[in-house]
Scaffold this motif. Structure first.
Motif, PDB file in Angstrom:
ATOM      1  N   GLY A 277      37.154  35.634  34.614  1.00  0.00           N
ATOM      2  CA  GLY A 277      36.907  34.372  33.928  1.00  0.00           C
ATOM      3  C   GLY A 277      37.425  34.395  32.504  1.00  0.00           C
ATOM      4  O   GLY A 277      36.740  33.978  31.570  1.00  0.00           O
ATOM      5  N   ILE A 278      38.624  34.938  32.325  1.00  0.00           N
ATOM      6  CA  ILE A 278      39.182  35.045  30.969  1.00  0.00           C
ATOM      7  C   ILE A 278      40.513  34.301  30.888  1.00  0.00           C
ATOM      8  O   ILE A 278      41.043  33.861  31.904  1.00  0.00           O
ATOM      9  CB  ILE A 278      39.388  36.527  30.554  1.00  0.00           C
ATOM     10  N   THR A 279      41.025  34.185  29.679  1.00  0.00           N
ATOM     11  CA  THR A 279      42.297  33.497  29.479  1.00  0.00           C
ATOM     12  C   THR A 279      43.445  34.356  29.996  1.00  0.00           C
ATOM     13  O   THR A 279      43.302  35.566  30.178  1.00  0.00           O
ATOM     14  CB  THR A 279      42.561  33.247  27.985  1.00  0.00           C
ATOM     15  N   LYS A 280      44.594  33.704  30.171  1.00  0.00           N
ATOM     16  CA  LYS A 280      45.784  34.416  30.626  1.00  0.00           C
ATOM     17  C   LYS A 280      46.148  35.535  29.647  1.00  0.00           C
ATOM     18  O   LYS A 280      46.477  36.651  30.042  1.00  0.00           O
ATOM     19  CB  LYS A 280      46.947  33.429  30.745  1.00  0.00           C
ATOM     20  N   HIS A 281      46.060  35.184  28.374  1.00  0.00           N
ATOM     21  CA  HIS A 281      46.392  36.150  27.332  1.00  0.00           C
ATOM     22  C   HIS A 281      45.558  37.428  27.480  1.00  0.00           C
ATOM     23  O   HIS A 281      46.077  38.545  27.463  1.00  0.00           O
ATOM     24  CB  HIS A 281      46.150  35.491  25.978  1.00  0.00           C
ATOM     25  N   LEU A 282      44.244  37.254  27.657  1.00  0.00           N
ATOM     26  CA  LEU A 282      43.369  38.422  27.788  1.00  0.00           C
ATOM     27  C   LEU A 282      43.618  39.144  29.109  1.00  0.00           C
ATOM     28  O   LEU A 282      43.523  40.369  29.185  1.00  0.00           O
ATOM     29  CB  LEU A 282      41.903  37.996  27.676  1.00  0.00           C
ATOM     30  N   ALA A 283      43.956  38.361  30.150  1.00  0.00           N
ATOM     31  CA  ALA A 283      44.225  38.981  31.451  1.00  0.00           C
ATOM     32  C   ALA A 283      45.462  39.876  31.363  1.00  0.00           C
ATOM     33  O   ALA A 283      45.520  40.939  31.988  1.00  0.00           O
ATOM     34  CB  ALA A 283      44.399  37.906  32.519  1.00  0.00           C
ATOM     35  N   ILE A 284      46.437  39.458  30.570  1.00  0.00           N
ATOM     36  CA  ILE A 284      47.641  40.281  30.392  1.00  0.00           C
ATOM     37  C   ILE A 284      47.275  41.600  29.710  1.00  0.00           C
ATOM     38  O   ILE A 284      47.723  42.676  30.107  1.00  0.00           O
ATOM     39  CB  ILE A 284      48.708  39.509  29.579  1.00  0.00           C
ATOM     40  N   LEU A 285      46.405  41.495  28.708  1.00  0.00           N
ATOM     41  CA  LEU A 285      45.973  42.721  28.023  1.00  0.00           C
ATOM     42  C   LEU A 285      45.249  43.652  28.995  1.00  0.00           C
ATOM     43  O   LEU A 285      45.458  44.859  29.008  1.00  0.00           O
ATOM     44  CB  LEU A 285      45.048  42.381  26.850  1.00  0.00           C
ATOM     45  N   LYS A 286      44.404  43.031  29.815  1.00  0.00           N
ATOM     46  CA  LYS A 286      43.647  43.813  30.797  1.00  0.00           C
ATOM     47  C   LYS A 286      44.608  44.469  31.803  1.00  0.00           C
ATOM     48  O   LYS A 286      44.438  45.624  32.184  1.00  0.00           O
ATOM     49  CB  LYS A 286      42.658  42.881  31.505  1.00  0.00           C
ATOM     50  N   ALA A 287      45.634  43.710  32.209  1.00  0.00           N
ATOM     51  CA  ALA A 287      46.619  44.250  33.149  1.00  0.00           C
ATOM     52  C   ALA A 287      47.325  45.452  32.528  1.00  0.00           C
ATOM     53  O   ALA A 287      47.562  46.469  33.189  1.00  0.00           O
ATOM     54  CB  ALA A 287      47.626  43.167  33.526  1.00  0.00           C
ATOM     55  N   GLN A 288      47.632  45.342  31.250  1.00  0.00           N
ATOM     56  CA  GLN A 288      48.286  46.464  30.561  1.00  0.00           C
ATOM     57  C   GLN A 288      47.374  47.680  30.550  1.00  0.00           C
ATOM     58  O   GLN A 288      47.818  48.810  30.744  1.00  0.00           O
ATOM     59  CB  GLN A 288      48.637  46.069  29.130  1.00  0.00           C
ATOM     60  N   ASP A 289      46.079  47.417  30.336  1.00  0.00           N
ATOM     61  CA  ASP A 289      45.099  48.508  30.391  1.00  0.00           C
ATOM     62  C   ASP A 289      45.144  49.191  31.745  1.00  0.00           C
ATOM     63  O   ASP A 289      45.138  50.405  31.848  1.00  0.00           O
ATOM     64  CB  ASP A 289      43.681  47.944  30.230  1.00  0.00           C
ATOM     65  N   LEU A 290      45.154  48.359  32.801  1.00  0.00           N
ATOM     66  CA  LEU A 290      45.119  48.912  34.155  1.00  0.00           C
ATOM     67  C   LEU A 290      46.375  49.728  34.444  1.00  0.00           C
ATOM     68  O   LEU A 290      46.340  50.692  35.195  1.00  0.00           O
ATOM     69  CB  LEU A 290      44.995  47.792  35.192  1.00  0.00           C
ATOM     70  N   MET A 291      47.481  49.315  33.859  1.00  0.00           N
ATOM     71  CA  MET A 291      48.722  50.054  34.081  1.00  0.00           C
ATOM     72  C   MET A 291      48.657  51.417  33.424  1.00  0.00           C
ATOM     73  O   MET A 291      49.367  52.332  33.817  1.00  0.00           O
ATOM     74  CB  MET A 291      49.908  49.264  33.522  1.00  0.00           C
ATOM     75  N   GLY A 292      47.811  51.517  32.426  1.00  0.00           N
ATOM     76  CA  GLY A 292      47.636  52.805  31.768  1.00  0.00           C
ATOM     77  C   GLY A 292      48.769  53.068  30.810  1.00  0.00           C
ATOM     78  O   GLY A 292      49.909  52.710  31.061  1.00  0.00           O
ATOM     79  N   GLU A 293      48.438  53.675  29.706  1.00  0.00           N
ATOM     80  CA  GLU A 293      49.459  53.876  28.684  1.00  0.00           C
ATOM     81  C   GLU A 293      50.512  54.872  29.120  1.00  0.00           C
ATOM     82  O   GLU A 293      51.638  54.847  28.669  1.00  0.00           O
ATOM     83  CB  GLU A 293      48.809  54.346  27.392  1.00  0.00           C
ATOM     84  N   THR A 294      50.120  55.778  30.018  1.00  0.00           N
ATOM     85  CA  THR A 294      51.090  56.781  30.448  1.00  0.00           C
ATOM     86  C   THR A 294      51.637  56.446  31.830  1.00  0.00           C
ATOM     87  O   THR A 294      52.183  57.292  32.501  1.00  0.00           O
ATOM     88  CB  THR A 294      50.445  58.175  30.500  1.00  0.00           C
ATOM     89  N   GLY A 295      51.437  55.181  32.238  1.00  0.00           N
ATOM     90  CA  GLY A 295      51.860  54.776  33.576  1.00  0.00           C
ATOM     91  C   GLY A 295      53.341  55.041  33.807  1.00  0.00           C
ATOM     92  O   GLY A 295      54.126  55.137  32.876  1.00  0.00           O
ATOM     93  N   ASP A 296      53.702  55.137  35.056  1.00  0.00           N
ATOM     94  CA  ASP A 296      55.096  55.361  35.416  1.00  0.00           C
ATOM     95  C   ASP A 296      55.908  54.146  35.009  1.00  0.00           C
ATOM     96  O   ASP A 296      55.644  53.035  35.454  1.00  0.00           O
ATOM     97  CB  ASP A 296      55.164  55.572  36.932  1.00  0.00           C
TER      98      ASP A 296
END
Ligand SMILES: [Zn+2]
Length: 275
Positions: free
Chosen positions: A73-92
């Motif tokens: 239930g968040i904005t697109k902007h925040l969802a993008i940030l969350k998606a980046q989190d899920l990808m992980g900073e060291t993601g492939d």
């Protein structure tokens, strides 16, 4: 980071599993966006998309970011940030792609220096709020026999973003640091503060910089840390010369002992991450 990059690099199955959802072997699952008795949602791992086929559902179709938006239930902007989190900073970074530089992110993560600066500014505001002797804060501190004049503590009256000195840039940094939270529609007028109604204790790194905070609510049996990894210690890293250290479960207990010179002359104090 572009949405197209998220689409390529964040498997939809990873998003689902983050929410403890798993499609069956036909790629179907019960739709989390309506009261679904039969698996109405089809997931397409190749394209990272999904569709709910139920006529009782308004979710329709979407991609990874849409899923996160709806689920949280968040904005697109925040969802993008969350998606980046899920990808992980060291993601492939994927074949033939270099890891994106931090400047490319929509909202750059705070550097340790920025984080300390904005937390220090916020804490200064919280500490000043104590001078107004907010009733519930004073009552709580008295009940715990804590003297705010002898301790480094503050009170979040929920006004961090409302005082006129706060600039839009500061507001953005407060959001990034997690001190300010958007409501689920992301409307600025309904931002609220993370530690509203809490006595706030700064958590320090080895160099005595504020790197996080702990808040104990004054009216409810609730306490919070800033989101993310636990960082920083209360009342701080013990001196190197420390030979005797008292560990307390709660931050409040360490604060209580810290007021007693007969304790602090012989002992260092350290609160564990308890309540
Ligand atoms: Zn549905």
């Amino acid at each position: 980071m572009e949405i197209s990059e998220i689409k390529q690099r964040l498997p939809i199955l990873k998003v689902l599993s983050h929410y403890h959802l798993k499609p069956d072997r036909n790629g179907r699952l019960c739709c989390p966006f309506h009261n679904d008795k039969t698996p109405s949602m089809q997931v397409y791992p190749e394209t990272g998309t999904w569709t709910c086929f139920s006529s009782n559902c308004s979710a329709g179709s979407g991609d990874q970011v849409d899923f996160i938006m709806r689920k949280e239930g968040i904005t697109k902007h925040l969802a993008i940030l969350k998606a980046q989190d899920l990808m992980g900073e060291t993601g492939d970074p994927g074949p033939g792609k270099s890891k994106p530089s931090p400047e490319k992110k929509l909202v750059p993560e705070l550097t340790p220096g920025e984080r300390t600066q904005i937390l220090t500014e916020a804490f200064t505001h919280f500490a000043r709020s104590m001078n107004k002797r907010p009733e519930n804060a004073i009552k709580y501190l008295e009940s715990r026999r804590l003297d705010y004049k002898r301790l480094s503590i503050g009170f979040d009256a929920g006004t961090l973003h409302k005082i006129k000195e706060t600039t839009p840039e500061q507001k953005q940094l407060y959001l990034q640091a997690g001190l300010l939270k958007p409501d689920k529609f992301g409307r600025e007028e309904s931002y609220y503060t993370r530690f509203k109604g809490c006595i706030v204790f700064p958590l320090l790194d080895r160099s005595k910089n504020i790197v996080s905070m702990y808040g104990r609510h004054t009216e409810k049996p609730e306490h919070h840390y800033l989101e993310g990894d636990h960082r920083g210690l209360y009342p701080g890293y013990p001196d190197r010369e420390t030979t005797r250290l008292i560990l307390t479960e709660a931050v409040i207990d360490a604060a209580t002992l810290q007021q007693l010179p007969e304790i602090t002359k012989d002992f260092s104090l350290l609160a564990l991450y308890g309540t």
